[in-house]
Design an enzyme around this catalytic site. Structure first.
Site, PDB file in Angstrom:
ATOM      1  N   TYR A 141       0.869  -1.240  -0.189  1.00  0.00           N
ATOM      2  CA  TYR A 141       0.096  -0.016   0.155  1.00  0.00           C
ATOM      3  C   TYR A 141       0.824   1.392   0.062  1.00  0.00           C
ATOM      4  O   TYR A 141       0.441   2.297  -0.200  1.00  0.00           O
ATOM      5  CB  TYR A 141      -0.740   0.057   1.264  1.00  0.00           C
ATOM      6  CG  TYR A 141      -2.074  -1.094   1.101  1.00  0.00           C
ATOM      7  CD1 TYR A 141      -2.190  -2.006   0.050  1.00  0.00           C
ATOM      8  CD2 TYR A 141      -3.020  -1.112   2.232  1.00  0.00           C
ATOM      9  CE1 TYR A 141      -3.225  -2.919   0.149  1.00  0.00           C
ATOM     10  CE2 TYR A 141      -4.043  -1.982   1.992  1.00  0.00           C
ATOM     11  CZ  TYR A 141      -4.011  -2.988   1.148  1.00  0.00           C
ATOM     12  OH  TYR A 141      -5.226  -3.906   0.922  1.00  0.00           O
ATOM     13  N   LYS A 191       3.592 -15.284   2.656  1.00  0.00           N
ATOM     14  CA  LYS A 191       3.461 -16.027   1.334  1.00  0.00           C
ATOM     15  C   LYS A 191       4.894 -16.263   1.012  1.00  0.00           C
ATOM     16  O   LYS A 191       5.369 -16.134  -0.278  1.00  0.00           O
ATOM     17  CB  LYS A 191       2.902 -15.297   0.389  1.00  0.00           C
ATOM     18  CG  LYS A 191       2.279 -16.087  -1.038  1.00  0.00           C
ATOM     19  CD  LYS A 191       1.411 -16.988  -0.639  1.00  0.00           C
ATOM     20  CE  LYS A 191       0.940 -17.732  -2.100  1.00  0.00           C
ATOM     21  NZ  LYS A 191       0.314 -19.035  -1.821  1.00  0.00           N
ATOM     22  N   ASP A 223      -2.906 -18.066   2.261  1.00  0.00           N
ATOM     23  CA  ASP A 223      -4.029 -18.716   1.420  1.00  0.00           C
ATOM     24  C   ASP A 223      -4.491 -19.724   2.454  1.00  0.00           C
ATOM     25  O   ASP A 223      -5.981 -19.949   2.710  1.00  0.00           O
ATOM     26  CB  ASP A 223      -3.798 -19.246  -0.017  1.00  0.00           C
ATOM     27  CG  ASP A 223      -2.443 -19.902   0.092  1.00  0.00           C
ATOM     28  OD1 ASP A 223      -1.776 -19.812   1.009  1.00  0.00           O
ATOM     29  OD2 ASP A 223      -2.169 -20.747  -0.951  1.00  0.00           O
ATOM     30  N   ASP A 247      -5.378  -6.577   5.937  1.00  0.00           N
ATOM     31  CA  ASP A 247      -6.502  -6.063   5.317  1.00  0.00           C
ATOM     32  C   ASP A 247      -7.660  -6.897   5.054  1.00  0.00           C
ATOM     33  O   ASP A 247      -8.692  -7.085   5.324  1.00  0.00           O
ATOM     34  CB  ASP A 247      -6.047  -5.132   4.087  1.00  0.00           C
ATOM     35  CG  ASP A 247      -7.422  -3.974   3.640  1.00  0.00           C
ATOM     36  OD1 ASP A 247      -8.267  -4.242   4.624  1.00  0.00           O
ATOM     37  OD2 ASP A 247      -7.005  -3.447   2.831  1.00  0.00           O
ATOM     38  N   ASP A 251     -11.148  -8.727   7.505  1.00  0.00           N
ATOM     39  CA  ASP A 251     -12.450  -8.577   7.321  1.00  0.00           C
ATOM     40  C   ASP A 251     -12.978 -10.060   7.374  1.00  0.00           C
ATOM     41  O   ASP A 251     -14.123 -10.145   7.693  1.00  0.00           O
ATOM     42  CB  ASP A 251     -12.384  -8.129   5.806  1.00  0.00           C
ATOM     43  CG  ASP A 251     -12.502  -6.420   5.775  1.00  0.00           C
ATOM     44  OD1 ASP A 251     -12.203  -5.830   6.820  1.00  0.00           O
ATOM     45  OD2 ASP A 251     -13.222  -6.017   4.833  1.00  0.00           O
TER      46      ASP A 251
END
Ligand code: NAD
Length: 357
Positions: A141, A191, A223, A247, A251
């Site tokens: 970001y 990852k 994942d 992020d 959620d």
């Protein structure tokens, strides 16, 4: 206690949920004999409309002069077509960067009265109590180079995922410290099978963990973590991860609890911490007294606990939320048949009524 709080309602339901949370804070002040002085600031779409920038200097100055910041949410369709630098969300990124808020703490704890509001089965979610610690000022970001440019007669978009050792160390320490006061388990999510940034992340997290011999550290690919959060969320105590993974995962964790309208967050790291609900400005229900204010009210409880060391007052809010839910009051997002539907203001009033010293 006298405290100065910068209040940034923002856009959409941000305005409604912040107003509701302030009534609860006022009740805490009265009940426990504290004075909370507010200074309001513009950010996001509201600031773009009034002053042409997403984060006016004046708002930032107010935050810096305060003991804590409460933020509602920013954004909405009106500004969706704005160029990148004039999008409301830039205000959030700038606030995090300018205030040095590199650690975002998002608890996902299921309220017993709401187990049936979750889209998952009771046996999967009952007793879930985890915290996602998300790195907030680095990674994809913020990394450069970034942009959209023409190459070989077509447009390409590009971003950079970048982390330094010190950035990883400090977020790892933040997660370890939180875990020390809880279940002492940290799952670092990356990852590392694909990304070099993640390989460095894992190495540094393992190295930093040596400072915390009581912590049980595990690693998980992002994942798999997305899958495990839905399959068996009770296995987690504290999850630590980089900005974009956090992020998305936070959620997903939010939905375990039934609604994004229930989730509080704290962003810490600098001298002033910021407290905000996890959700956005929800343009679909804005201005209709339909928003669930509990995420923002619970964020205020986090502020009392973490920034002002007012544990008893924070407990009083959390207990009042439990009591209101047990009494069957629900906003639309957590409503189920047989419960009592209430609006944003009414939910806050019910919580206020149950706050006792
Ligand atoms: P959102 O969180 O605003 O809404 C997602 C869904 O959840 C909507 O159906 C909404 O009605 C519902 N919802 C959210 N909060 C709720 C609450 N308190 N009570 C009841 N229902 C609630 O996410 P979105 O729709 O992806 O984004 C809308 C806008 O908010 C966009 O402009 C986005 O950029 C912005 N946004 C801001 C923040 C922030 O300020 N921190 C975070 C996420 C999104």
């Amino acid at each position: 206690m006298n405290k100065k709080i910068a209040v940034i309602p923002g856009d959409g339901i941000g305005i409604e949920v912040v107003a509701a949370a302030l009534t609860v804070l006022q009740k805490i002040g009265k009940t426990f004999n504290h004075t909370f002085a507010y200074t309001k600031g513009l950010a996001g779409g509201a600031a773009l409309d009034a002053l042409g920038v997403p984060l006016p200097d004046e708002t930032l100055a107010k935050c810096r002069e305060s003991d804590a910041v409460i933020l509602g949410a920013v954004g909405g369709p009106k500004w969706d077509m704005n160029p990148q630098q004039l999008r409301p969300e830039q205000a959030l990124l700038a606030l995090r960067k300018e205030l040095g808020l590199y650690s975002n703490i998002r608890p996902a704890k299921i309220y017993s009265a709401l187990v049936d509001a979750s889209s998952l089965k009771r046996e999967v979610v009952e007793g879930v109590d985890l915290i996602v610690v998300r790195e907030l000022t680095g990674g994809l970001y913020f990394g450069t180079p970034r942009g959209i440019e023409s190459r070989d007669r077509e447009l390409v978009g590009f971003n950079t995922m970048i982390y330094s050792e010190s950035e990883i160390q400090r977020i790892a320490r933040s997660a370890f410290e939180i875990a020390m006061a809880r279940g002492k388990k940290v799952c670092s999510v990356d990852k590392a099978n694909i990304l070099e940034t993640s390989q460095l992340w894992r190495t540094v997290v393992i190295e930093t963990a040596k400072e915390y011999s009581d912590i049980e550290l595990t690693h998980m690919y992002v994942d798999n973590c997305a899958m495990q959060l839905i399959r068996n969320p009770k296995q987690f105590d504290v999850i630590v991860t980089e900005n974009m993974f956090g992020d998305i995962l936070s959620d997903a964790a939010a939905m375990l609890t039934g609604s994004i309208g229930m989730l509080a967050s704290a962003s810490v790291g600098g001298s002033v911490a910021m407290y905000e609900p996890v959700h956005g400005s929800a343009p679909d229900i804005a201005g209709q007294n339909k928003a669930n204010p509990i995420a923002t009210i619970a964020s205020v409880a986090m502020m009392l606990r973490f920034s002002f060391s007012l544990g008893r007052e924070a407990d009083a809010i959390e207990k009042a939320i439990e009591d209101v839910l047990s009494a069957g009051y629900r906003t639309g997002d957590i409503y189920t048949k047989g419960t009592t539907l209430v609006g944003t203001r009414e939910m806050a009033d019910h919580i206020c009524q149950r706050i006792v010293s």
